[in-house]
Design an enzyme around this catalytic site. Structure first.
Site, mmCIF file in Angstrom:
data_model
loop_
_atom_site.group_PDB
_atom_site.id
_atom_site.type_symbol
_atom_site.label_atom_id
_atom_site.label_comp_id
_atom_site.label_asym_id
_atom_site.label_seq_id
_atom_site.Cartn_x
_atom_site.Cartn_y
_atom_site.Cartn_z
ATOM 1 N N LEU A 124 57.813 -47.500 -151.236
ATOM 2 C CA LEU A 124 57.534 -48.343 -150.083
ATOM 3 C C LEU A 124 58.794 -48.942 -149.469
ATOM 4 O O LEU A 124 58.832 -49.230 -148.274
ATOM 5 C CB LEU A 124 56.580 -49.486 -150.477
ATOM 6 C CG LEU A 124 55.196 -49.084 -150.968
ATOM 7 C CD1 LEU A 124 54.405 -50.322 -151.383
ATOM 8 C CD2 LEU A 124 54.442 -48.309 -149.889
ATOM 9 N N GLY A 125 59.824 -49.146 -150.277
ATOM 10 C CA GLY A 125 61.042 -49.759 -149.768
ATOM 11 C C GLY A 125 62.129 -49.725 -150.818
ATOM 12 O O GLY A 125 61.873 -49.503 -152.002
ATOM 13 N N ARG A 126 63.352 -49.970 -150.380
ATOM 14 C CA ARG A 126 64.491 -49.879 -151.293
ATOM 15 C C ARG A 126 65.507 -50.940 -150.928
ATOM 16 O O ARG A 126 65.800 -51.176 -149.757
ATOM 17 C CB ARG A 126 65.110 -48.482 -151.185
ATOM 18 C CG ARG A 126 66.270 -48.205 -152.122
ATOM 19 C CD ARG A 126 66.738 -46.772 -151.950
ATOM 20 N NE ARG A 126 65.738 -45.816 -152.457
ATOM 21 C CZ ARG A 126 65.751 -45.326 -153.684
ATOM 22 N NH1 ARG A 126 66.698 -45.693 -154.542
ATOM 23 N NH2 ARG A 126 64.831 -44.458 -154.068
ATOM 24 N N GLY A 127 66.065 -51.597 -151.954
ATOM 25 C CA GLY A 127 67.098 -52.599 -151.750
ATOM 26 C C GLY A 127 68.326 -52.276 -152.556
ATOM 27 O O GLY A 127 68.441 -51.188 -153.145
ATOM 28 N N MET B 196 69.396 -53.447 -155.375
ATOM 29 C CA MET B 196 69.243 -53.369 -156.828
ATOM 30 C C MET B 196 67.945 -52.713 -157.282
ATOM 31 O O MET B 196 67.801 -52.372 -158.449
ATOM 32 C CB MET B 196 69.323 -54.770 -157.436
ATOM 33 C CG MET B 196 70.711 -55.382 -157.417
ATOM 34 S SD MET B 196 71.905 -54.428 -158.364
ATOM 35 C CE MET B 196 71.188 -54.520 -160.007
ATOM 36 N N VAL C 235 60.702 -50.657 -154.356
ATOM 37 C CA VAL C 235 59.305 -51.087 -154.372
ATOM 38 C C VAL C 235 58.427 -49.850 -154.207
ATOM 39 O O VAL C 235 58.644 -49.045 -153.285
ATOM 40 C CB VAL C 235 59.009 -52.105 -153.258
ATOM 41 C CG1 VAL C 235 57.535 -52.521 -153.301
ATOM 42 C CG2 VAL C 235 59.904 -53.330 -153.397
ATOM 43 N N LYS D 56 57.521 -53.756 -158.033
ATOM 44 C CA LYS D 56 58.896 -54.090 -157.683
ATOM 45 C C LYS D 56 59.767 -53.810 -158.895
ATOM 46 O O LYS D 56 59.552 -54.373 -159.973
ATOM 47 C CB LYS D 56 59.007 -55.551 -157.270
ATOM 48 C CG LYS D 56 60.410 -55.959 -156.851
ATOM 49 C CD LYS D 56 60.420 -57.402 -156.356
ATOM 50 C CE LYS D 56 61.809 -57.817 -155.898
ATOM 51 N NZ LYS D 56 61.830 -59.215 -155.398
ATOM 52 N N ASP E 199 64.860 -69.120 -150.877
ATOM 53 C CA ASP E 199 65.270 -67.978 -150.055
ATOM 54 C C ASP E 199 64.206 -67.643 -149.016
ATOM 55 O O ASP E 199 63.820 -66.484 -148.841
ATOM 56 C CB ASP E 199 65.553 -66.769 -150.941
ATOM 57 C CG ASP E 199 66.393 -65.704 -150.225
ATOM 58 O OD1 ASP E 199 67.077 -66.041 -149.242
ATOM 59 O OD2 ASP E 199 66.366 -64.535 -150.654
#
Length: 333
Positions: free
Chosen positions: A14-17, A19, A22, A37, A134
């Site tokens: 679904l997504g990537r950051g 570190m 998801v 996550k 945050d």
């Protein structure tokens, strides 16, 4: 792409950051779709692994204590090889930063609806000793029914004695930090209120109150400079709403809203007035009253007297007699 994390069957990414990733996954034990996550611990040295692992589990424990309609629900956590993961509810919606991508300005009613829900979720967390630290558009989920949920309590501070960061280390996103975060001062719930004020300003105006070419420039502005009044960027913003934004963005925590419930209450009052005015306008009724109210908010407090007078005229049924006079003298500018 991996096929499993623990018992969870990975369906898609679904997504990537920086570190972690998801995933959308299936929990075969109870036949439920979840979001996973993950964080890859493989490329970290021992000290870094310990730090990130502790932060990762802190998120699950903090959010797991929070059962509220406006906070993402955590189901489970674990490790699989060199990957730590948290299983949480799968949401059909978009991150707020994607909703406002390209500097899009949201309608005021929609903005109030979003910020009220975020304030409600924060109030619940704050009452339980958890500060998010945050708050930003990418941590706010807007679902298909306009329901809003706060995500990522990964750097929440449950107790200052348990804070897992190095002394003086800044945590949070620079564009949405509070002055006390920038200065490395003690943080409490009022820091979240400042960050939410930045989000509110951005939704109303299409731009952030503090911006610059680099993080240092932004952080200097956060601590030292007062942003332009939002009404100067969006003439539809009332004096009342402008006061709310300004109170959120006070440099000193003691001058801000002291809790998120106070902010939510003021936002609800503001939204109620807006909806009442809109309802009257939709009925093709009281249209001069609505116009004069907006005009008063833009051009001076003395014209609020006109609004009150018009309300009285409406209540005794002689509004038609004064309509042309009011339009000529007060709206003909």
């Amino acid at each position: 792409m991996i096929s499993h994390l623990g018992r969870y069957e990975i369906i898609e990414e679904l997504g990537r950051g920086a570190m972690g990733v998801v995933y959308k996954a299936n929990d075969p034990l109870i036949e439920r779709l979840v979001a996973i996550k993950s964080i890859n611990l493989n490329n970290l040295d021992d000290r870094q692994r310990e730090e990130y692992e502790a932060r990762f589990y802190q998120e699950a424990k903090a959010a797991g204590r929070l059962n509220h309609p406006n906070i993402v629900t955590i189901y489970d956590l674990g490790e699989s090889g060199n990957v730590a993961y948290i299983a949480m509810e799968l949401m059909e919606g978009r991150e707020l930063h994607k909703v406002i991508g390209g500097g899009q300005r949201l309608p005021i009613d929609e903005t109030l609806n979003i910020v009220i829900q975020v304030a409600d979720g924060l109030a619940f967390a704050h009452q339980r000793g958890i500060v998010h630290r945050d708050i930003k558009p990418s941590n706010i989920m807007v679902l298909s029914d306009n329901h809003v949920k706060i995500a990522d309590f990964g750097i929440a501070q449950m107790d200052s004695s348990l804070l897992l960061t190095q002394a003086g280390m800044i945590m949070g996103s620079p564009l949405y930090m509070s002055p006390e975060q920038v200065m490395g001062a003690p943080i409490d719930s009022r820091s979240d209120i400042f960050s939410l004020g930045i989000v509110l300003y951005e939704l109303l105006t299409g731009r952030r109150p503090f911006s610059g070419d680099n993080a240092n420039s932004v952080m200097y502005q956060i601590v030292n400079e007062t942003p332009p009044k939002p009404g100067s960027l969006n003439p539809d913003i009332s004096d009342t709403l402008e006061i709310i934004v300004s109170k959120c963005l006070e440099k000193k925590p003691e001058n801000r809203y002291q809790n998120a419930n106070e902010l939510a209450d003021d936002m609800r009052s503001c939204r109620s007035i807006l909806l009442q005015a809109k309802g009257a306008l939709d009925r093709n009724d009281y249209h001069v009253l609505n116009d004069v109210t907006i005009h008063a908010n833009r051009t001076g407090k003395w014209k609020l007297v006109v609004t009150i007078l018009l309300g009285a005229l409406l209540s005794i049924g002689i509004f038609e007699l004064f309509e042309n006079l009011i339009e000529h003298y007060f709206l003909g500018e």
